[in-house]
Design a protein around this motif. Sequence first.
Motif, PDB file in Angstrom:
ATOM      1  N   UNK A 125       0.833  -1.191   0.000  1.00 42.45           N
ATOM      2  CA  UNK A 125       0.000   0.000   0.000  1.00 42.45           C
ATOM      3  C   UNK A 125       0.872   1.247   0.000  1.00 42.45           C
ATOM      4  N   UNK A 126       0.396   2.257  -0.698  1.00 40.31           N
ATOM      5  CA  UNK A 126       1.101   3.514  -0.825  1.00 40.31           C
ATOM      6  C   UNK A 126       0.257   4.619  -0.205  1.00 40.31           C
ATOM      7  N   UNK A 127       0.920   5.620   0.293  1.00 40.45           N
ATOM      8  CA  UNK A 127       0.205   6.774   0.817  1.00 40.45           C
ATOM      9  C   UNK A 127       0.542   7.956  -0.094  1.00 40.45           C
ATOM     10  N   UNK A 128      -0.454   8.414  -0.845  1.00 41.27           N
ATOM     11  CA  UNK A 128      -0.250   9.522  -1.766  1.00 41.27           C
ATOM     12  C   UNK A 128      -0.697  10.816  -1.101  1.00 41.27           C
ATOM     13  N   UNK A 129       0.065  11.851  -1.299  1.00 41.10           N
ATOM     14  CA  UNK A 129      -0.291  13.151  -0.768  1.00 41.10           C
ATOM     15  C   UNK A 129      -1.328  13.790  -1.672  1.00 41.10           C
ATOM     16  N   UNK A 130      -2.308  14.435  -1.061  1.00 40.26           N
ATOM     17  CA  UNK A 130      -3.362  15.087  -1.822  1.00 40.26           C
ATOM     18  C   UNK A 130      -2.812  16.364  -2.455  1.00 40.26           C
ATOM     19  N   UNK A 131      -3.181  16.596  -3.699  1.00 38.22           N
ATOM     20  CA  UNK A 131      -2.783  17.817  -4.392  1.00 38.22           C
ATOM     21  C   UNK A 131      -3.691  18.936  -3.915  1.00 38.22           C
ATOM     22  N   UNK A 132      -3.093  19.986  -3.350  1.00 36.74           N
ATOM     23  CA  UNK A 132      -3.885  21.049  -2.729  1.00 36.74           C
ATOM     24  C   UNK A 132      -3.974  22.322  -3.567  1.00 36.74           C
ATOM     25  N   UNK A 133      -3.278  22.366  -4.678  1.00 34.59           N
ATOM     26  CA  UNK A 133      -3.336  23.561  -5.529  1.00 34.59           C
ATOM     27  C   UNK A 133      -4.654  23.577  -6.284  1.00 34.59           C
ATOM     28  N   UNK A 134      -5.348  24.717  -6.238  1.00 35.13           N
ATOM     29  CA  UNK A 134      -6.640  24.826  -6.922  1.00 35.13           C
ATOM     30  C   UNK A 134      -6.536  24.527  -8.416  1.00 35.13           C
ATOM     31  N   UNK A 135      -5.420  24.928  -9.004  1.00 38.96           N
ATOM     32  CA  UNK A 135      -5.217  24.742 -10.440  1.00 38.96           C
ATOM     33  C   UNK A 135      -5.253  23.261 -10.839  1.00 38.96           C
ATOM     34  N   UNK A 136      -4.823  22.396  -9.932  1.00 39.77           N
ATOM     35  CA  UNK A 136      -4.732  20.963 -10.240  1.00 39.77           C
ATOM     36  C   UNK A 136      -5.697  20.112  -9.416  1.00 39.77           C
ATOM     37  N   UNK A 137      -6.691  20.727  -8.770  1.00 35.91           N
ATOM     38  CA  UNK A 137      -7.578  19.994  -7.876  1.00 35.91           C
ATOM     39  C   UNK A 137      -8.324  18.869  -8.589  1.00 35.91           C
ATOM     40  N   UNK A 138      -8.923  19.171  -9.736  1.00 38.56           N
ATOM     41  CA  UNK A 138      -9.715  18.156 -10.456  1.00 38.56           C
ATOM     42  C   UNK A 138      -8.852  16.980 -10.903  1.00 38.56           C
ATOM     43  N   UNK A 139      -7.715  17.299 -11.477  1.00 34.74           N
ATOM     44  CA  UNK A 139      -6.832  16.220 -11.941  1.00 34.74           C
ATOM     45  C   UNK A 139      -6.253  15.463 -10.740  1.00 34.74           C
ATOM     46  N   UNK A 175      -1.621   4.436 -13.618  1.00 33.63           N
ATOM     47  CA  UNK A 175      -2.364   5.611 -14.088  1.00 33.63           C
ATOM     48  C   UNK A 175      -2.206   6.771 -13.104  1.00 33.63           C
ATOM     49  N   UNK A 176      -2.303   6.474 -11.805  1.00 33.96           N
ATOM     50  CA  UNK A 176      -2.156   7.519 -10.794  1.00 33.96           C
ATOM     51  C   UNK A 176      -0.766   8.135 -10.867  1.00 33.96           C
ATOM     52  N   UNK A 177       0.244   7.314 -11.014  1.00 36.15           N
ATOM     53  CA  UNK A 177       1.620   7.817 -11.104  1.00 36.15           C
ATOM     54  C   UNK A 177       1.777   8.742 -12.303  1.00 36.15           C
ATOM     55  N   UNK A 178       1.214   8.343 -13.434  1.00 32.68           N
ATOM     56  CA  UNK A 178       1.316   9.160 -14.643  1.00 32.68           C
ATOM     57  C   UNK A 178       0.725  10.544 -14.414  1.00 32.68           C
ATOM     58  N   UNK A 179      -0.430  10.592 -13.747  1.00 29.38           N
ATOM     59  CA  UNK A 179      -1.078  11.877 -13.471  1.00 29.38           C
ATOM     60  C   UNK A 179      -0.242  12.698 -12.495  1.00 29.38           C
ATOM     61  N   UNK A 180       0.186  12.071 -11.390  1.00 29.15           N
ATOM     62  CA  UNK A 180       1.003  12.792 -10.409  1.00 29.15           C
ATOM     63  C   UNK A 180       2.293  13.310 -11.035  1.00 29.15           C
TER      64      UNK A 180
END
Length: 83
Positions: free
Chosen positions: A37-51, A66-71
């Motif tokens: 299991x991995x713990x991913x940090x939430x993206x907090x910038x408004x510009x990238x919130x949806x993605x 897929x998640x890695x590609x987006x991050x």
Amino acid sequence: MIAGETIPSADEMIDECLKKNSETIANYFAPYFELVSFEFKKIEMDKFKDIGDKAAEEAEDLHVDKAYTIYKAVYDKIHTTRK
């Protein structure tokens, strides 16, 4: 060797060797998999919130590739615009 002991026979040595290495031999022919299991940090910038939400959803669904590609795309975008 302790005095008075006899040298084990070839069959006894083979049996002892197989007992010590049986798990390694079995895993060679039938590998096992472990869920990590991995713990991913939430993206907090408004510009990238949806993605970021999409990336988190993919990660929760265990689509780590897929998640890695987006991050990674978000990371690259942030770090190329800062230069």
